[in-house]
Design a protein around this motif. Structure first.
Motif, PDB file in Angstrom:
ATOM      1  N   ASP A   2       0.844  -1.190   0.000  1.00 35.74           N
ATOM      2  CA  ASP A   2       0.000   0.000   0.000  1.00 35.74           C
ATOM      3  C   ASP A   2       0.885   1.247   0.000  1.00 35.74           C
ATOM      4  OD1 ASP A   2      -1.950   1.881   0.240  1.00 35.74           O
ATOM      5  OD2 ASP A   2      -2.605   1.292   2.253  1.00 35.74           O
ATOM      6  N   LEU A   3       0.745   2.076  -1.016  1.00 37.68           N
ATOM      7  CA  LEU A   3       1.583   3.261  -1.149  1.00 37.68           C
ATOM      8  C   LEU A   3       0.916   4.527  -0.631  1.00 37.68           C
ATOM      9  CD1 LEU A   3       3.071   2.704  -4.730  1.00 37.68           C
ATOM     10  CD2 LEU A   3       4.212   2.342  -2.534  1.00 37.68           C
ATOM     11  N   LYS A   4      -0.331   4.455  -0.240  1.00 37.96           N
ATOM     12  CA  LYS A   4      -1.056   5.642   0.202  1.00 37.96           C
ATOM     13  C   LYS A   4      -0.335   6.304   1.385  1.00 37.96           C
ATOM     14  CE  LYS A   4      -5.636   7.312   1.534  1.00 37.96           C
ATOM     15  NZ  LYS A   4      -7.043   6.934   1.811  1.00 37.96           N
ATOM     16  N   GLY A   5      -0.172   7.621   1.289  1.00 38.56           N
ATOM     17  CA  GLY A   5       0.472   8.369   2.356  1.00 38.56           C
ATOM     18  C   GLY A   5       1.986   8.392   2.289  1.00 38.56           C
ATOM     19  N   SER A   6       2.555   7.765   1.247  1.00 36.46           N
ATOM     20  CA  SER A   6       4.006   7.756   1.095  1.00 36.46           C
ATOM     21  C   SER A   6       4.417   8.759   0.023  1.00 36.46           C
ATOM     22  CB  SER A   6       4.499   6.359   0.716  1.00 36.46           C
ATOM     23  OG  SER A   6       3.992   5.972  -0.556  1.00 36.46           O
ATOM     24  N   SER A   7       5.719   8.877  -0.198  1.00 32.24           N
ATOM     25  CA  SER A   7       6.216   9.700  -1.295  1.00 32.24           C
ATOM     26  C   SER A   7       6.846   8.806  -2.350  1.00 32.24           C
ATOM     27  CB  SER A   7       7.237  10.730  -0.797  1.00 32.24           C
ATOM     28  OG  SER A   7       8.440  10.104  -0.394  1.00 32.24           O
ATOM     29  N   ALA A   8       6.997   9.370  -3.553  1.00 33.18           N
ATOM     30  CA  ALA A   8       7.615   8.642  -4.660  1.00 33.18           C
ATOM     31  C   ALA A   8       8.427   9.620  -5.491  1.00 33.18           C
ATOM     32  CB  ALA A   8       6.559   7.978  -5.532  1.00 33.18           C
ATOM     33  N   ILE A   9       9.378   9.094  -6.240  1.00 34.93           N
ATOM     34  CA  ILE A   9      10.147   9.879  -7.196  1.00 34.93           C
ATOM     35  C   ILE A   9       9.963   9.266  -8.571  1.00 34.93           C
ATOM     36  CG2 ILE A   9      12.445  10.652  -7.917  1.00 34.93           C
ATOM     37  CD1 ILE A   9      13.339  10.351  -4.998  1.00 34.93           C
ATOM     38  N   VAL A  10       9.704  10.107  -9.566  1.00 38.60           N
ATOM     39  CA  VAL A  10       9.674   9.651 -10.957  1.00 38.60           C
ATOM     40  C   VAL A  10      10.657  10.497 -11.746  1.00 38.60           C
ATOM     41  CG1 VAL A  10       8.294   9.292 -13.033  1.00 38.60           C
ATOM     42  CG2 VAL A  10       7.252   8.952 -10.784  1.00 38.60           C
ATOM     43  N   ASP A 136       6.411  -2.841   6.105  1.00 34.28           N
ATOM     44  CA  ASP A 136       4.993  -3.143   6.204  1.00 34.28           C
ATOM     45  C   ASP A 136       4.813  -4.571   6.721  1.00 34.28           C
ATOM     46  OD1 ASP A 136       5.475  -4.861   4.065  1.00 34.28           O
ATOM     47  OD2 ASP A 136       4.409  -3.630   2.583  1.00 34.28           O
ATOM     48  N   ASP A 137       3.597  -5.068   6.706  1.00 38.75           N
ATOM     49  CA  ASP A 137       3.323  -6.399   7.266  1.00 38.75           C
ATOM     50  C   ASP A 137       4.046  -7.513   6.523  1.00 38.75           C
ATOM     51  OD1 ASP A 137       1.710  -5.209   9.127  1.00 38.75           O
ATOM     52  OD2 ASP A 137      -0.168  -5.645   8.070  1.00 38.75           O
ATOM     53  N   ASP A 138       4.437  -7.223   5.272  1.00 39.44           N
ATOM     54  CA  ASP A 138       5.159  -8.212   4.465  1.00 39.44           C
ATOM     55  C   ASP A 138       6.669  -8.011   4.544  1.00 39.44           C
ATOM     56  OD1 ASP A 138       4.594 -10.484   3.018  1.00 39.44           O
ATOM     57  OD2 ASP A 138       4.443  -9.466   1.087  1.00 39.44           O
ATOM     58  N   GLY A 139       7.094  -7.054   5.364  1.00 42.19           N
ATOM     59  CA  GLY A 139       8.522  -6.781   5.501  1.00 42.19           C
ATOM     60  C   GLY A 139       9.079  -5.870   4.431  1.00 42.19           C
ATOM     61  N   CYS A 140       8.184  -5.275   3.604  1.00 43.17           N
ATOM     62  CA  CYS A 140       8.643  -4.445   2.491  1.00 43.17           C
ATOM     63  C   CYS A 140       8.815  -2.988   2.927  1.00 43.17           C
ATOM     64  CB  CYS A 140       7.645  -4.526   1.338  1.00 43.17           C
ATOM     65  SG  CYS A 140       8.250  -3.778  -0.186  1.00 43.17           S
ATOM     66  N   ARG A 141       9.945  -2.402   2.548  1.00 49.63           N
ATOM     67  CA  ARG A 141      10.221  -1.003   2.862  1.00 49.63           C
ATOM     68  C   ARG A 141      10.098  -0.088   1.643  1.00 49.63           C
ATOM     69  NH1 ARG A 141      13.704  -3.760   6.478  1.00 49.63           N
ATOM     70  NH2 ARG A 141      13.530  -2.944   8.626  1.00 49.63           N
ATOM     71  N   GLY A 142      10.051  -0.668   0.460  1.00 48.12           N
ATOM     72  CA  GLY A 142       9.942   0.155  -0.737  1.00 48.12           C
ATOM     73  C   GLY A 142      10.082  -0.684  -1.993  1.00 48.12           C
ATOM     74  N   ALA A 143       9.821  -0.053  -3.140  1.00 45.44           N
ATOM     75  CA  ALA A 143       9.925  -0.750  -4.423  1.00 45.44           C
ATOM     76  C   ALA A 143      10.392   0.223  -5.490  1.00 45.44           C
ATOM     77  CB  ALA A 143       8.584  -1.356  -4.816  1.00 45.44           C
ATOM     78  N   ILE A 144      11.147  -0.301  -6.438  1.00 41.13           N
ATOM     79  CA  ILE A 144      11.732   0.508  -7.515  1.00 41.13           C
ATOM     80  C   ILE A 144      11.413  -0.160  -8.845  1.00 41.13           C
ATOM     81  CG2 ILE A 144      13.887   1.384  -8.517  1.00 41.13           C
ATOM     82  CD1 ILE A 144      15.079   1.249  -5.648  1.00 41.13           C
ATOM     83  N   LEU A 237       5.151  -2.035  -8.696  1.00 43.44           N
ATOM     84  CA  LEU A 237       5.380  -1.365  -7.419  1.00 43.44           C
ATOM     85  C   LEU A 237       4.519  -1.951  -6.304  1.00 43.44           C
ATOM     86  CD1 LEU A 237       5.503   2.391  -8.562  1.00 43.44           C
ATOM     87  CD2 LEU A 237       7.436   1.029  -7.723  1.00 43.44           C
ATOM     88  N   THR A 238       3.274  -2.260  -6.601  1.00 44.77           N
ATOM     89  CA  THR A 238       2.324  -2.618  -5.546  1.00 44.77           C
ATOM     90  C   THR A 238       2.169  -4.116  -5.312  1.00 44.77           C
ATOM     91  OG1 THR A 238       0.470  -2.495  -7.116  1.00 44.77           O
ATOM     92  CG2 THR A 238       1.003  -0.494  -5.878  1.00 44.77           C
ATOM     93  N   ASN A 239       2.507  -4.920  -6.307  1.00 39.70           N
ATOM     94  CA  ASN A 239       2.396  -6.378  -6.139  1.00 39.70           C
ATOM     95  C   ASN A 239       3.591  -6.873  -5.328  1.00 39.70           C
ATOM     96  OD1 ASN A 239       2.452  -9.233  -6.455  1.00 39.70           O
ATOM     97  ND2 ASN A 239       1.253  -9.055  -8.339  1.00 39.70           N
ATOM     98  N   SER A 240       3.341  -7.258  -4.097  1.00 35.43           N
ATOM     99  CA  SER A 240       4.428  -7.577  -3.169  1.00 35.43           C
ATOM    100  C   SER A 240       5.225  -8.820  -3.552  1.00 35.43           C
ATOM    101  CB  SER A 240       3.859  -7.750  -1.752  1.00 35.43           C
ATOM    102  OG  SER A 240       3.304  -6.537  -1.293  1.00 35.43           O
TER     103      SER A 240
END
Length: 258
Positions: A2-10, A136-144, A237-240
């Protein structure tokens, strides 16, 4: 994830493929830092999506660092899309048998610097910031997600520098994903085919040219849209469970030699 409330760079987010990714990220409740050289377009888009524009030349490591800091200061940086890139077309040797007419070494170096080294620099700096996030609950801190091209596999005549740069992006996908796994950061690559972007121009002649190009696509027989490409980026990005993979998004095209 879930990316809601986070920041991203493009990177390259002011227009074309990058702008489509910016809009879809914003729709998910993400504050997007648009890292680009096109200030006018970038600022207009930033206002539209309630994001931030950052002047970034991806060959400038300090500017990349500033964009990463700007994003992390807004909210946890959990997503990066590396879309900035340039193309170049020139045959390896010229027709007159002189080295002077051979492929410009300066141009080759520039394409590699922007498309490959610039991508890696953003990855290493952004992933460093991501590593400080709470998992997060899956241990993920980010995605690129890195943007390559089908030219990485089907490079055409004259595409030596471009194909080499995008092949490098594909080649580093798995090892970098393995590097980042210990920190709970996923990395994938999307390799687009023929995507309808402003590079093709506007007007009847442009539309006719794009229609002709689309005939070489297996199905559907047209150019892809920025929204379709951005949709795949968002999925990566969102598929863990999506990690260490390169996905072709090309309508089944296999590029001919020319």
């Amino acid at each position: 994830m879930d990316l809601k409330g986070s920041s991203a760079i493009v990177t390259g987010g002011a227009s074309g493929i990058g702008a489509a990714a910016v809009r879809q990220l914003a729709d998910l409740g993400v504050t997007v830092v648009i890292a680009d050289l096109q200030a006018e377009k970038g600022e207009v888009l930033a206002e539209e999506v309630k994001g931030v524009f950052a002047h970034v030349d991806v060959t400038n490591t300090e500017q990349i660092g500033a964009a990463v800091k700007a994003a992390a200061d807004i909210a946890p940086l959990r997503a990066v899309v590396n879309s900035a890139g340039i193309g170049w077309a020139q045959r390896t040797i010229g027709r007159d048998g002189t080295v002077e007419s051979a492929h410009s070494l300066e141009a080759f170096t520039k394409v590699i610097a922007i498309n490959l080294i610039g991508t890696f620099d953003m990855v290493r700096q952004a992933a460093t910031a991501m590593s400080l996030n709470e998992p997060d609950d899956d241990g993920c801190r980010g995605a690129i997600v890195n943007l390559a091209s089908v030219a990485a596999f089907d490079g055409q005549i004259g595409q030596a520098s471009y194909s080499a740069s995008k092949g490098g992006v594909v080649g580093m996908t798995l090892p970098v994903a393995r590097d980042l796994a210990a920190s709970g950061i996923r990395l994938n690559t999307v390799a687009p085919g023929l995507i309808d972007t402003p590079i093709y121009g506007e007007g009847p002649e442009s539309e006719a040219f794009k229609a002709k190009l689309g005939e070489s696509v297996l199905f559907p027989r047209r150019l892809g849209t920025g929204a379709e490409l951005a949709s795949m980026v968002i999925e990566c990005l969102t598929n863990s469970y999506m990690n260490g993979e390169t996905v072709r998004l090309d309508g089944g095209i296999r590029m001919p030699p020319k």
